[in-house]
Design a protein around this motif. Structure first.
Motif, mmCIF file in Angstrom:
data_model
loop_
_atom_site.group_PDB
_atom_site.id
_atom_site.type_symbol
_atom_site.label_atom_id
_atom_site.label_comp_id
_atom_site.label_asym_id
_atom_site.label_seq_id
_atom_site.Cartn_x
_atom_site.Cartn_y
_atom_site.Cartn_z
ATOM 1 N N ASP A 15 0.591 -1.209 0.206
ATOM 2 C CA ASP A 15 0.098 0.201 -0.023
ATOM 3 C C ASP A 15 0.798 1.280 0.051
ATOM 4 O OD1 ASP A 15 -1.464 2.049 0.539
ATOM 5 O OD2 ASP A 15 -2.607 1.157 2.493
ATOM 6 N N LYS A 32 1.899 3.132 3.157
ATOM 7 C CA LYS A 32 2.705 2.788 4.258
ATOM 8 C C LYS A 32 4.161 3.220 3.788
ATOM 9 C CE LYS A 32 5.412 -1.329 5.730
ATOM 10 N NZ LYS A 32 5.785 -2.582 5.821
ATOM 11 N N GLY A 86 3.510 5.755 6.459
ATOM 12 C CA GLY A 86 4.111 4.964 7.547
ATOM 13 C C GLY A 86 5.811 5.197 7.590
ATOM 14 N N PRO A 103 12.705 -5.355 3.233
ATOM 15 C CA PRO A 103 11.913 -4.303 4.219
ATOM 16 C C PRO A 103 12.848 -2.944 4.113
ATOM 17 C CG PRO A 103 12.388 -6.313 5.371
ATOM 18 C CD PRO A 103 13.231 -6.537 4.057
ATOM 19 N N LYS A 138 13.152 -3.622 13.329
ATOM 20 C CA LYS A 138 12.376 -2.951 14.444
ATOM 21 C C LYS A 138 13.083 -2.785 15.586
ATOM 22 C CE LYS A 138 7.673 -4.268 12.862
ATOM 23 N NZ LYS A 138 7.976 -4.605 11.445
ATOM 24 N N SER A 160 16.233 -2.140 15.500
ATOM 25 C CA SER A 160 17.023 -0.887 15.196
ATOM 26 C C SER A 160 16.312 0.522 15.652
ATOM 27 C CB SER A 160 17.867 -1.004 14.091
ATOM 28 O OG SER A 160 16.538 -0.412 13.039
ATOM 29 N N HIS A 186 19.207 12.147 13.325
ATOM 30 C CA HIS A 186 19.594 11.532 12.196
ATOM 31 C C HIS A 186 18.398 10.802 11.570
ATOM 32 C CE1 HIS A 186 20.966 8.102 9.815
ATOM 33 N NE2 HIS A 186 20.621 7.323 10.894
ATOM 34 N N LYS A 227 10.045 9.321 9.164
ATOM 35 C CA LYS A 227 9.253 9.070 10.450
ATOM 36 C C LYS A 227 10.182 8.987 11.573
ATOM 37 C CE LYS A 227 4.905 6.971 11.573
ATOM 38 N NZ LYS A 227 4.105 5.770 11.214
ATOM 39 N N LYS A 249 9.769 9.713 15.834
ATOM 40 C CA LYS A 249 9.701 8.680 17.131
ATOM 41 C C LYS A 249 10.472 8.884 18.382
ATOM 42 C CE LYS A 249 8.996 4.430 14.255
ATOM 43 N NZ LYS A 249 7.911 3.862 14.423
#
Ligand code: CAA
Length: 384
Positions: A29, A32, A36, A146, A197, A199, A231, A236, A240
């Protein structure tokens, strides 16, 4: 004595792919990848490009005859030789003076920050000299992995001197190192291995731990900063880390930090991951697309998998707008050509091999890898 970044140059390859087209080709999609992950385009390096040619392109934009350069450091995790440093190849491509120290630093995406800190110490001991620090990388995970959507390529060159005209280092810094298996690239492999994930998790943990230490060591809170830069392996990711500070300040301050973060990711969205240059592309993007003010203090978060993290502050200098050539930098981004996903896959599959050479007529950049002969890489500068 004030020491910091006096000039900055940026380069990214002239071909790119569209991230929506990549998503469609991978049956993902598109939201994403665009929402995302937060990418729009991804730079694709040509067969004749590597960390040497891109470093030369970025540095060529900022070097002038009166720079008294005594040190050249290239931070890279996409080195071309296990022995010879990228910085050594640059000496004749860029006509650098003979009496310099030139070498390479590797620690994933932390390399350029390590270089800047070393350069600061060098200029402190040699105030009449300048140090050229270059971040140059090709981020590669492989077709249909990925990590593919978080690839990219490019270089940021920074001249460190006394009385800097863009940014001053504030001597407020905290750092840490831990042996972590979040991301690595063995010497036999052209592409990186990542526990994706994990990382992300280590990145945020490093930020949180360093932020606690920074506050204690320098008696600072979130309210002391208008801008925090991160960095940016994909756009995205920094958010976080920023979000972990939401409860430490009021809504207005968090909105301001978020707005400045959005300005800092504009260029990375168009380019992808530069690995060690990503934090510094974020800085360029903020200086060009944000509302930076002389005297403004910026908190910089550098993270290199494996892993080393550093949190340090810089202050924007009064002359920064005149010195940063934003038109030239915007041109680098705007004068690119979109290629199809199959063209990108073909380029990805074809590395220059021993015995291969490139014709000048197939090159549309100033610096290129002309030939690999007896396994030695031979570079050339085209007079444009
Ligand atoms: N619409 C909108 N959002 C969507 C969506 C859709 N249809 N489908 C999924 N998403 C969201 C997910 O909810 C997720 O959001 P959050 O991260 O906020 O939870 C996001 O898209 C990504 O989805 P997944 O986690 O399922 O994606 P993935 O498993 O394909 O992997 C990745 C993502 C881990 C970043 C992977 O691209 C990767 O391994 N990249 C390389 C490693 C990396 O960049 N790590 C960053 C930290 S390490 C570092 O910084 C050093 C460095 O430079 C590498």
């Amino acid at each position: 004595m004030d020491i910091g970044i006096d000039k900055i140059g940026f380069y990214t390859p002239k071909k790119y792919i569209d991230i929506v087209e990549l998503a469609k080709a991978r049956n993902v999609d598109p939201d994403k990848f665009t929402i995302g992950i937060g990418q729009s385009k991804q730079s694709v390096p040509m067969q004749y490009q590597d960390s040497v040619t891109m470093a030369a392109e970025a540095a060529d934009q900022i070097i002038s005859d009166d720079d008294n350069i005594g040190l050249v450091i290239v931070g890279t995790e996409s080195s071309v030789d296990e022995s010879k440093a990228v910085a050594a190849f640059l000496t004749d491509l860029l006509n650098l003076p003979k009496n310099i120290r030139a070498f390479e630093i590797k620690e994933a995406c932390y390399g350029a920050t390590a270089g800047l800190k070393m350069a600061e110490g060098y200029v402190a001991l040699n105030p009449d000299k300048k140090a050229l620090v270059i971040a140059s990388d090709i981020a590669r995970y492989g077709i249909n992995t990925p990590g593919e959507v978080t690839q990219g390529a490019g270089s940021v060159a920074m001249m460190v001197s006394q009385n800097p005209r863009i940014l001053k280092f504030d001597h407020e810094e905290v750092y840490m190192t831990k042996n972590v298996g979040d991301f690595w690239r063995p010497t036999f492999s052209k592409t990186a291995f990542a526990r994706g994930k994990f990382s992300n998790q280590v990145y945020v943990e490093f930020f949180s731990e360093l932020w606690k230490k920074y506050q204690t060591d320098f008696n600072q809170t979130v309210n002391n900063f208008d801008t925090m830069l991160f960095h940016i392996p994909y756009t995205k990711m920094g958010m976080k880390a920023l979000k972990t500070l939401k409860d430490e300040t009021d809504l207005d301050k968090f909105a301001e930090l978020s707005e400045h973060y959005q300005a800092s990711i504009k260029m990375s969205r168009e380019v992808g991951n530069l690995y060690t240059g990503s934090l510094y592309l974020g800085l360029i993007s903020y200086l060009i697309n944000g509302d930076p003010k002389p005297g403004e203090k910026i908190l910089m978060f550098s993270y290199g998998s494996g892993a080393v993290g550093e949190l340090y502050s810089v202050t924007i200098q009064p002359e920064f707008r005149r010195i940063l050539d934003s038109e030239k930098i915007k041109k680098v981004l705007n004068n690119r050509e979109k290629i199809s996903i199959s063209e990108y896959e073909n380029i990805f599959a074809k590395d220059l091999q021993n015995g291969d050479s490139i014709n000048d007529s197939d090159v549309f950049d100033k610096f290129y890898l002309r030939e690999i002969k007896e396994s030695e890489r031979l570079y050339k500068k085209i007079k444009l």
